[in-house]
Write a protein that holds these residues in place. Structure first.
Motif, PDB file in Angstrom:
ATOM      1  N   TYR A  99       0.767  -1.028  -0.185  1.00  0.00           N
ATOM      2  CA  TYR A  99       0.170   0.222   0.214  1.00  0.00           C
ATOM      3  C   TYR A  99       1.276   1.146   0.171  1.00  0.00           C
ATOM      4  O   TYR A  99       0.427   2.719  -0.640  1.00  0.00           O
ATOM      5  CB  TYR A  99      -0.857   0.016   1.246  1.00  0.00           C
ATOM      6  CG  TYR A  99      -2.474  -0.984   1.030  1.00  0.00           C
ATOM      7  CD1 TYR A  99      -2.480  -1.444  -0.305  1.00  0.00           C
ATOM      8  CD2 TYR A  99      -3.309  -0.728   2.472  1.00  0.00           C
ATOM      9  CE1 TYR A  99      -3.868  -1.870  -0.385  1.00  0.00           C
ATOM     10  CE2 TYR A  99      -3.572  -1.316   2.045  1.00  0.00           C
ATOM     11  CZ  TYR A  99      -4.726  -2.614   0.821  1.00  0.00           C
ATOM     12  OH  TYR A  99      -5.749  -2.776   0.912  1.00  0.00           O
ATOM     13  N   ASP A 134      -0.351   2.541  -3.452  1.00  0.00           N
ATOM     14  CA  ASP A 134      -2.301   2.194  -3.834  1.00  0.00           C
ATOM     15  C   ASP A 134      -2.118   4.005  -4.373  1.00  0.00           C
ATOM     16  O   ASP A 134      -1.538   4.809  -4.047  1.00  0.00           O
ATOM     17  CB  ASP A 134      -2.481   2.979  -2.239  1.00  0.00           C
ATOM     18  CG  ASP A 134      -4.050   2.628  -1.524  1.00  0.00           C
ATOM     19  OD1 ASP A 134      -4.404   2.630  -2.682  1.00  0.00           O
ATOM     20  OD2 ASP A 134      -4.654   3.158  -1.175  1.00  0.00           O
ATOM     21  N   THR A 150      -8.029   3.282  -6.460  1.00  0.00           N
ATOM     22  CA  THR A 150      -7.904   2.254  -5.958  1.00  0.00           C
ATOM     23  C   THR A 150      -7.976   3.190  -4.378  1.00  0.00           C
ATOM     24  O   THR A 150      -8.761   1.928  -3.080  1.00  0.00           O
ATOM     25  CB  THR A 150      -6.614   1.033  -5.144  1.00  0.00           C
ATOM     26  OG1 THR A 150      -5.625   1.813  -5.304  1.00  0.00           O
ATOM     27  CG2 THR A 150      -6.884   0.128  -6.260  1.00  0.00           C
ATOM     28  N   ARG A 181     -11.494   1.099  -1.605  1.00  0.00           N
ATOM     29  CA  ARG A 181     -11.382   0.240  -0.669  1.00  0.00           C
ATOM     30  C   ARG A 181     -12.591   1.643   0.550  1.00  0.00           C
ATOM     31  O   ARG A 181     -12.756   0.978   1.633  1.00  0.00           O
ATOM     32  CB  ARG A 181      -9.945   0.645  -0.062  1.00  0.00           C
ATOM     33  CG  ARG A 181      -9.662  -0.435   1.233  1.00  0.00           C
ATOM     34  CD  ARG A 181      -8.357  -0.891   0.989  1.00  0.00           C
ATOM     35  NE  ARG A 181      -7.403   0.505   1.789  1.00  0.00           N
ATOM     36  CZ  ARG A 181      -6.503   1.056   0.715  1.00  0.00           C
ATOM     37  NH1 ARG A 181      -6.419   1.060  -0.617  1.00  0.00           N
ATOM     38  NH2 ARG A 181      -6.102   1.843   1.588  1.00  0.00           N
ATOM     39  N   ILE A 235     -15.210  -0.399   0.330  1.00  0.00           N
ATOM     40  CA  ILE A 235     -14.805  -1.884   2.025  1.00  0.00           C
ATOM     41  C   ILE A 235     -15.507  -0.595   3.007  1.00  0.00           C
ATOM     42  O   ILE A 235     -16.175  -1.485   3.812  1.00  0.00           O
ATOM     43  CB  ILE A 235     -14.127  -1.304   1.561  1.00  0.00           C
ATOM     44  CG1 ILE A 235     -13.304  -2.514  -0.038  1.00  0.00           C
ATOM     45  CG2 ILE A 235     -13.580  -2.838   2.667  1.00  0.00           C
ATOM     46  CD1 ILE A 235     -12.425  -3.045  -0.423  1.00  0.00           C
TER      47      ILE A 235
END
Length: 229
Positions: free
Chosen positions: A175, A179, A183, A187, A191
């Motif tokens: 990450y 990252d 993304t 996330r 998420i």
């Protein structure tokens, strides 16, 4: 930072790759071998990033063939997961992206090369130019405008580092360097269900991307007389 770094590596290393491949393919003598080379280079483009990314992860895993090859030639010691190393993610990601897109990206340049005046090659041959000199003094100047134009337009997508690629290749271990904006938005928005910050970052990215695209199209129109409408 990660988004810009991945894009800059893609421009510096990945952008010239299709141009070089297009020149090399057009310089092949055998027609059948040329078609075979084109077909092989196109194949990765037609695989989804889920499939292609999975193949790359298996090859680069601790027990993968790449790791075994490095150990065989004593370029590395022990088993290591190359895709879990943050220090190597930028370069490995760029190489994988080139392998995936180089063949399909060369189509435009192959078409541009075939439109170069053949009399220029004949004149260069009469002047004693070898194949490399004809590539350097005839082929490259002949496709210079399309190369510069594509480079300018690529600058407009500087914040689009490739959501599909990164999502299928990165992991929590990388990450730090893997990252990107897309993304990160996925996330925290999908998420973690933090819809407010995700929406704000999405709007910010869209605004900056719109600015970059507008500037790139203005430069393309001003200096290369390129227009969409």
């Amino acid at each position: 930072k990660n988004t810009i770094m991945i894009n800059m590596l893609g421009l510096v290393i990945g952008f010239p790759a299709p141009v070089i491949l297009a020149i090399l393919i057009t310089e092949l003598r055998g027609r059948r071998f040329r078609k075979l080379a084109q077909t092989v280079s196109y194949l990765p483009h037609f695989l989804s990033w889920v499939i292609f990314g999975g193949i790359m992860l298996e090859l680069l895993a601790s027990g993968g063939i790449v790791n075994k090859g490095l150990n065989l030639f004593r370029l590395a010691e022990g088993n290591m997961n190359l895709m879990a190393d943050p220090n190597k993610f930028y370069m490995i990601f760029t190489v994988i992206s080139i392998i995936k897109s180089i063949g399909y990206g060369s189509i435009l340049y192959i078409s541009a090369i075939t439109s170069v005046d053949q009399d220029m090659y004949e004149a260069a041959y009469i002047d004693g130019a070898n194949r490399f000199q004809k590539m350097w003094h005839v082929t490259l100047p002949g496709i210079r405008m399309i190369v510069v134009l594509m480079c300018v337009l690529a600058l407009g997508n500087v914040l689009n580092a490739g959501f599909d690629q990164v999502l299928n290749l990165y992991s929590p271990q990388v990450y730090e360097t893997g990252d990107i904006i897309d993304t990160f938005i996925y996330r925290i928005g999908v998420i973690d269900a933090q819809f407010g910050p995700a929406t704000a970052m999405g709007v910010f990215k869209s605004a900056v991307s719109c600015l970059f695209i507008s500037v790139s199209y203005y430069v393309a129109y001003k200096f290369f007389d390129y227009r969409i409408f």
